[in-house]
Write a protein that holds these residues in place. Sequence first.
Motif, PDB file in Angstrom:
ATOM      1  N   ASN A  56      -1.990  11.027  16.387  1.00  0.00           N
ATOM      2  CA  ASN A  56      -2.162   9.662  15.896  1.00  0.00           C
ATOM      3  C   ASN A  56      -2.668   9.729  14.454  1.00  0.00           C
ATOM      4  N   SER A  57      -2.062  10.645  13.740  1.00  0.00           N
ATOM      5  CA  SER A  57      -2.472  10.901  12.370  1.00  0.00           C
ATOM      6  C   SER A  57      -1.447  10.266  11.440  1.00  0.00           C
ATOM      7  N   GLN A  58      -1.821  10.159  10.187  1.00  0.00           N
ATOM      8  CA  GLN A  58      -0.869   9.684   9.188  1.00  0.00           C
ATOM      9  C   GLN A  58      -0.375  10.891   8.412  1.00  0.00           C
ATOM     10  N   LEU A  59       0.938  10.974   8.245  1.00  0.00           N
ATOM     11  CA  LEU A  59       1.518  12.018   7.402  1.00  0.00           C
ATOM     12  C   LEU A  59       1.899  11.329   6.101  1.00  0.00           C
ATOM     13  N   LEU A  60       1.264  11.715   5.023  1.00  0.00           N
ATOM     14  CA  LEU A  60       1.508  11.019   3.758  1.00  0.00           C
ATOM     15  C   LEU A  60       2.143  11.961   2.743  1.00  0.00           C
ATOM     16  N   SER A  61       3.238  11.505   2.119  1.00  0.00           N
ATOM     17  CA  SER A  61       3.924  12.320   1.108  1.00  0.00           C
ATOM     18  C   SER A  61       3.119  12.328  -0.180  1.00  0.00           C
ATOM     19  N   LYS A  62       2.967  13.531  -0.740  1.00  0.00           N
ATOM     20  CA  LYS A  62       2.192  13.654  -1.977  1.00  0.00           C
ATOM     21  C   LYS A  62       3.119  13.998  -3.143  1.00  0.00           C
ATOM     22  N   ASP A  63       2.584  13.848  -4.346  1.00  0.00           N
ATOM     23  CA  ASP A  63       3.388  14.115  -5.544  1.00  0.00           C
ATOM     24  C   ASP A  63       3.807  15.574  -5.647  1.00  0.00           C
ATOM     25  N   ASN A  64       3.059  16.494  -5.027  1.00  0.00           N
ATOM     26  CA  ASN A  64       3.412  17.914  -5.128  1.00  0.00           C
ATOM     27  C   ASN A  64       4.516  18.315  -4.142  1.00  0.00           C
ATOM     28  N   GLY A  65       5.102  17.300  -3.462  1.00  0.00           N
ATOM     29  CA  GLY A  65       6.194  17.592  -2.530  1.00  0.00           C
ATOM     30  C   GLY A  65       5.702  17.943  -1.128  1.00  0.00           C
ATOM     31  N   ARG A  73      -6.706   7.758  -3.863  1.00  0.00           N
ATOM     32  CA  ARG A  73      -5.843   8.942  -4.010  1.00  0.00           C
ATOM     33  C   ARG A  73      -4.453   8.583  -4.542  1.00  0.00           C
ATOM     34  N   GLY A  74      -4.187   7.290  -4.688  1.00  0.00           N
ATOM     35  CA  GLY A  74      -2.897   6.872  -5.242  1.00  0.00           C
ATOM     36  C   GLY A  74      -1.851   6.524  -4.203  1.00  0.00           C
ATOM     37  N   PHE A  75      -2.225   6.525  -2.921  1.00  0.00           N
ATOM     38  CA  PHE A  75      -1.281   6.108  -1.880  1.00  0.00           C
ATOM     39  C   PHE A  75      -1.207   4.577  -1.864  1.00  0.00           C
ATOM     40  N   GLY A  76      -0.033   4.046  -1.548  1.00  0.00           N
ATOM     41  CA  GLY A  76       0.126   2.589  -1.474  1.00  0.00           C
ATOM     42  C   GLY A  76      -0.690   2.056  -0.299  1.00  0.00           C
ATOM     43  N   GLN A  77      -1.631   1.187  -0.564  1.00  0.00           N
ATOM     44  CA  GLN A  77      -2.536   0.740   0.500  1.00  0.00           C
ATOM     45  C   GLN A  77      -2.772  -0.762   0.408  1.00  0.00           C
ATOM     46  N   ALA A  78      -2.599  -1.415   1.528  1.00  0.00           N
ATOM     47  CA  ALA A  78      -2.845  -2.858   1.595  1.00  0.00           C
ATOM     48  C   ALA A  78      -3.471  -3.140   2.950  1.00  0.00           C
ATOM     49  N   LEU A  79      -3.696  -4.414   3.260  1.00  0.00           N
ATOM     50  CA  LEU A  79      -4.287  -4.731   4.562  1.00  0.00           C
ATOM     51  C   LEU A  79      -3.603  -5.920   5.203  1.00  0.00           C
ATOM     52  N   LEU A  80      -3.729  -5.982   6.514  1.00  0.00           N
ATOM     53  CA  LEU A  80      -3.365  -7.182   7.263  1.00  0.00           C
ATOM     54  C   LEU A  80      -4.676  -7.775   7.777  1.00  0.00           C
ATOM     55  N   ALA A 122     -17.501  -0.913  12.342  1.00  0.00           N
ATOM     56  CA  ALA A 122     -16.048  -0.768  12.564  1.00  0.00           C
ATOM     57  C   ALA A 122     -15.273  -1.205  11.326  1.00  0.00           C
ATOM     58  N   ALA A 123     -15.647  -2.351  10.773  1.00  0.00           N
ATOM     59  CA  ALA A 123     -14.940  -2.866   9.590  1.00  0.00           C
ATOM     60  C   ALA A 123     -15.176  -1.949   8.394  1.00  0.00           C
ATOM     61  N   LEU A 124     -16.416  -1.459   8.251  1.00  0.00           N
ATOM     62  CA  LEU A 124     -16.720  -0.592   7.103  1.00  0.00           C
ATOM     63  C   LEU A 124     -15.990   0.749   7.218  1.00  0.00           C
ATOM     64  N   GLN A 125     -15.886   1.271   8.445  1.00  0.00           N
ATOM     65  CA  GLN A 125     -15.136   2.531   8.626  1.00  0.00           C
ATOM     66  C   GLN A 125     -13.676   2.343   8.218  1.00  0.00           C
ATOM     67  N   GLY A 126     -13.094   1.225   8.627  1.00  0.00           N
ATOM     68  CA  GLY A 126     -11.687   0.954   8.274  1.00  0.00           C
ATOM     69  C   GLY A 126     -11.517   0.781   6.780  1.00  0.00           C
ATOM     70  N   LEU A 127     -12.450   0.047   6.171  1.00  0.00           N
ATOM     71  CA  LEU A 127     -12.358  -0.171   4.715  1.00  0.00           C
ATOM     72  C   LEU A 127     -12.530   1.133   3.948  1.00  0.00           C
ATOM     73  N   ALA A 128     -13.396   2.027   4.454  1.00  0.00           N
ATOM     74  CA  ALA A 128     -13.601   3.305   3.767  1.00  0.00           C
ATOM     75  C   ALA A 128     -12.297   4.110   3.759  1.00  0.00           C
ATOM     76  N   LYS A 129     -11.576   4.069   4.861  1.00  0.00           N
ATOM     77  CA  LYS A 129     -10.289   4.786   4.901  1.00  0.00           C
ATOM     78  C   LYS A 129      -9.310   4.170   3.901  1.00  0.00           C
ATOM     79  N   MET A 130      -9.225   2.841   3.905  1.00  0.00           N
ATOM     80  CA  MET A 130      -8.286   2.185   2.971  1.00  0.00           C
ATOM     81  C   MET A 130      -8.634   2.530   1.527  1.00  0.00           C
ATOM     82  N   ARG A 131      -9.927   2.469   1.212  1.00  0.00           N
ATOM     83  CA  ARG A 131     -10.347   2.729  -0.169  1.00  0.00           C
ATOM     84  C   ARG A 131     -10.034   4.164  -0.578  1.00  0.00           C
ATOM     85  N   ALA A 132     -10.364   5.115   0.301  1.00  0.00           N
ATOM     86  CA  ALA A 132     -10.164   6.520  -0.054  1.00  0.00           C
ATOM     87  C   ALA A 132      -8.679   6.809  -0.292  1.00  0.00           C
ATOM     88  N   LEU A 133      -7.820   6.241   0.531  1.00  0.00           N
ATOM     89  CA  LEU A 133      -6.388   6.518   0.366  1.00  0.00           C
ATOM     90  C   LEU A 133      -5.838   5.801  -0.873  1.00  0.00           C
TER      91      LEU A 133
END
Length: 445
Positions: free
Chosen positions: A312-321, A55-62, A41-52
């Motif tokens: 329950n998805s994340q919509l993330l704004s990208k540099d290409n608009g 990709r240059g998205f602002g990512q942190a953790l609680l 469970a922890a590794l799945q969550g960390l993999a998502k944080m790392r991948a995003l």
Amino acid sequence: MSAREFNFDGLVGPSHNYAGLSFGNVASFSNVKSASNPKLAALQGLAKMRALAQRGFGQALLPPQDRPNFRLLRSVGFTGTDAEVLSRAAKEAPVLLACAYSASPMWTANAATVSPSADTADGRTHFTPANLNNKLHRAHEHTQSARALRAIFKDEKHFAVHDALPGTPAFGDEGAANHTRLCSTHGDSAVELFVYGRSEFDVAVPAPQKYPARQTLEASQAVARLHGLSAGRTVYIQQNPDVIDQGVFHNDVIAVGNANVLFYHEQAFADTANSLEQLRQAMDGVGAKLNAIRVDTAQVSVADAVASYLFNSQLLSKDNGKMALVIPHECQENAAVAAYLQGLVASGDAVDELIHFDLRQSMRNGGGPACLRLRVALTEAEVAAMHQGVVMTETLYHTLVAWVEKHYRDRLEPADLADPALAIEVHTALEELSRILGLPGLYDL
Ligand SMILES: NCCC[C@H](NC(=O)CCC(=O)O)C(=O)O
């Protein structure tokens, strides 16, 4: 002012487990008392944080919360040493032990409601930890949520972390899962949209019959007041009580917003036409044009939306608009949802990319990509003012993977919660984590 959105994902704790505590949340109820895998469970969550982050998205953790919550167990009459408290609770009230051990703080969308500085009267970013008082296993989260948020967003020049609302049914508050901002770009003044499930005082507002409505109108209004939001830029919409009765326990199971896009299911709201008209007008006031992307029941049923967590998805704004939609694997496995998503990306509308993750350990408790993150839009000065040790980097990722490998079990059965060794393992892991994150006072251990 320009701003950047950071997603603060909940780091899954070492005692991640399935206890079937959330009546109204279909996945939590159907996986009641099955074995979990905290390490995975922890590794799945960390993999998502790392991948995003990559990709240059602002990512942190609680950080995870300390479990079990011995204060909760002692407050309801279990006394003695920690081992005695655990053994008595396991024997006399196993459900209370499960509540004290709940994995639920990992879903940080429920940790707080956040209003960025562009929206608030005093120009600070405001946080109100959610009291989560609809469920015993979640009602004790807010003390540590406030403590963690105050440790990370300590600079009072930029940030205000309030106490949770009074813990009473009238003020049922589930945080950002029922809240979204609509604007042109993250740094603009936005319209803050609050979606509520019922009203405590207005008897004309229909309520669900089968499952609880966790968020009240009165709680949403109180949060807006605490944050100093302007009335013209605040919209309250009622969730459709019928979909709550079909397992949509939070609005983020049936709608998600980002920038000027509201991606929602036809049945999400009680009075869609009126609600969206209100939203359009308020957005006009901030110079933004609503792009409402509606999914019809004929395309995706409510049952498929609940099973796949499409919304329950994340919509993330990208540099290409354009925007990326971050979805769980379950969306690709559901034929109707997969077909819908293909059409969505091909349509040329705002979403031009799908990013999917295996989050099954979280999904089995009813938490998808959006549940796992708390959005905080921050200006450059605010980014510099927050605690840096929680920002996801390659180094932090590798350090945390090693920390998980060292401390986490790969199988946890409900009966294991009675094991006094587990409580000690969790404490040891969290003490080390607070050092890794550079937050020495994080836990009241
Ligand atoms: N935003 C997603 C929240 C999921 C959470 N599940 C839970 O608490 C399940 C815990 C358990 O059953 O062990 C909830 O329903 O509030």
